[in-house]
Design a protein around this motif. Structure first.
Motif, mmCIF file in Angstrom:
data_model
loop_
_atom_site.group_PDB
_atom_site.id
_atom_site.type_symbol
_atom_site.label_atom_id
_atom_site.label_comp_id
_atom_site.label_asym_id
_atom_site.label_seq_id
_atom_site.Cartn_x
_atom_site.Cartn_y
_atom_site.Cartn_z
ATOM 1 N N ILE A 41 0.840 -1.201 0.000
ATOM 2 C CA ILE A 41 0.000 0.000 0.000
ATOM 3 C C ILE A 41 0.873 1.248 0.000
ATOM 4 O O ILE A 41 0.645 2.188 -0.771
ATOM 5 N N SER A 42 1.883 1.257 0.865
ATOM 6 C CA SER A 42 2.772 2.419 0.980
ATOM 7 C C SER A 42 3.542 2.689 -0.307
ATOM 8 O O SER A 42 3.800 3.831 -0.659
ATOM 9 N N SER A 43 3.907 1.628 -1.014
ATOM 10 C CA SER A 43 4.692 1.793 -2.238
ATOM 11 C C SER A 43 3.835 2.176 -3.440
ATOM 12 O O SER A 43 4.363 2.488 -4.507
ATOM 13 N N GLY A 44 2.494 2.145 -3.290
ATOM 14 C CA GLY A 44 1.622 2.476 -4.409
ATOM 15 C C GLY A 44 1.382 1.319 -5.350
ATOM 16 O O GLY A 44 0.860 1.507 -6.456
ATOM 17 N N PHE A 45 1.731 0.120 -4.938
ATOM 18 C CA PHE A 45 1.572 -1.072 -5.779
ATOM 19 C C PHE A 45 0.136 -1.208 -6.289
ATOM 20 O O PHE A 45 -0.096 -1.492 -7.457
ATOM 21 N N LYS A 99 -1.286 0.773 -12.968
ATOM 22 C CA LYS A 99 -2.258 0.545 -14.046
ATOM 23 C C LYS A 99 -2.605 -0.930 -14.194
ATOM 24 O O LYS A 99 -3.759 -1.273 -14.447
ATOM 25 N N ASP A 100 -1.616 -1.810 -14.034
ATOM 26 C CA ASP A 100 -1.863 -3.245 -14.180
ATOM 27 C C ASP A 100 -2.839 -3.758 -13.117
ATOM 28 O O ASP A 100 -3.774 -4.491 -13.427
ATOM 29 N N VAL A 101 -2.604 -3.366 -11.883
ATOM 30 C CA VAL A 101 -3.466 -3.823 -10.790
ATOM 31 C C VAL A 101 -4.873 -3.247 -10.946
ATOM 32 O O VAL A 101 -5.868 -3.957 -10.780
ATOM 33 N N LEU A 102 -4.962 -1.968 -11.280
ATOM 34 C CA LEU A 102 -6.271 -1.351 -11.474
ATOM 35 C C LEU A 102 -7.027 -1.996 -12.634
ATOM 36 O O LEU A 102 -8.242 -2.210 -12.564
ATOM 37 N N ALA A 103 -6.325 -2.325 -13.708
ATOM 38 C CA ALA A 103 -6.964 -2.968 -14.860
ATOM 39 C C ALA A 103 -7.476 -4.359 -14.481
ATOM 40 O O ALA A 103 -8.607 -4.729 -14.830
#
Length: 89
Positions: free
Chosen positions: A64-68, A72-76
């Motif tokens: 979460i802290s790293s913005g993982f 775009k891949d995770v959101l997609a």
């Protein structure tokens, strides 16, 4: 915290104001039906039964802290999974 169903309040209001005063009766708790319910999915029950260690929480916190999860891949993948789930129903 006391949460009351909107339906029970509306029923009480309707019974009170649709009858003339001489016919109005007090509504007891026995007459009020609870219609809200909570269902826990099988998947959630499985997750609840698993032991999650502090190490697991630290990995999640690090991602979460790293913005993982904002990549775009995770959101997609997440949006695709949501759309697939919606289309099943």
């Amino acid at each position: 915290m006391d949460i009351k169903s909107v339906n029970s309040q509306l029923n009480t209001f309707a019974k009170t104001y649709t009858n003339p005063p001489e016919q109005t009766q007090a509504v007891s708790a026995k007459n009020i039906q609870v219609t809200d319910k909570l269902e826990i999915s099988k998947e959630a029950r499985v997750l609840q039964s698993k032991d999650i260690t502090a190490k697991d929480y630290s990995k999640i916190h690090e991602k979460i802290s790293s913005g993982f999860y904002n990549s775009k891949d995770v959101l997609a993948k997440t949006s695709e999974a949501i759309l697939n789930d919606i289309n099943k129903n």
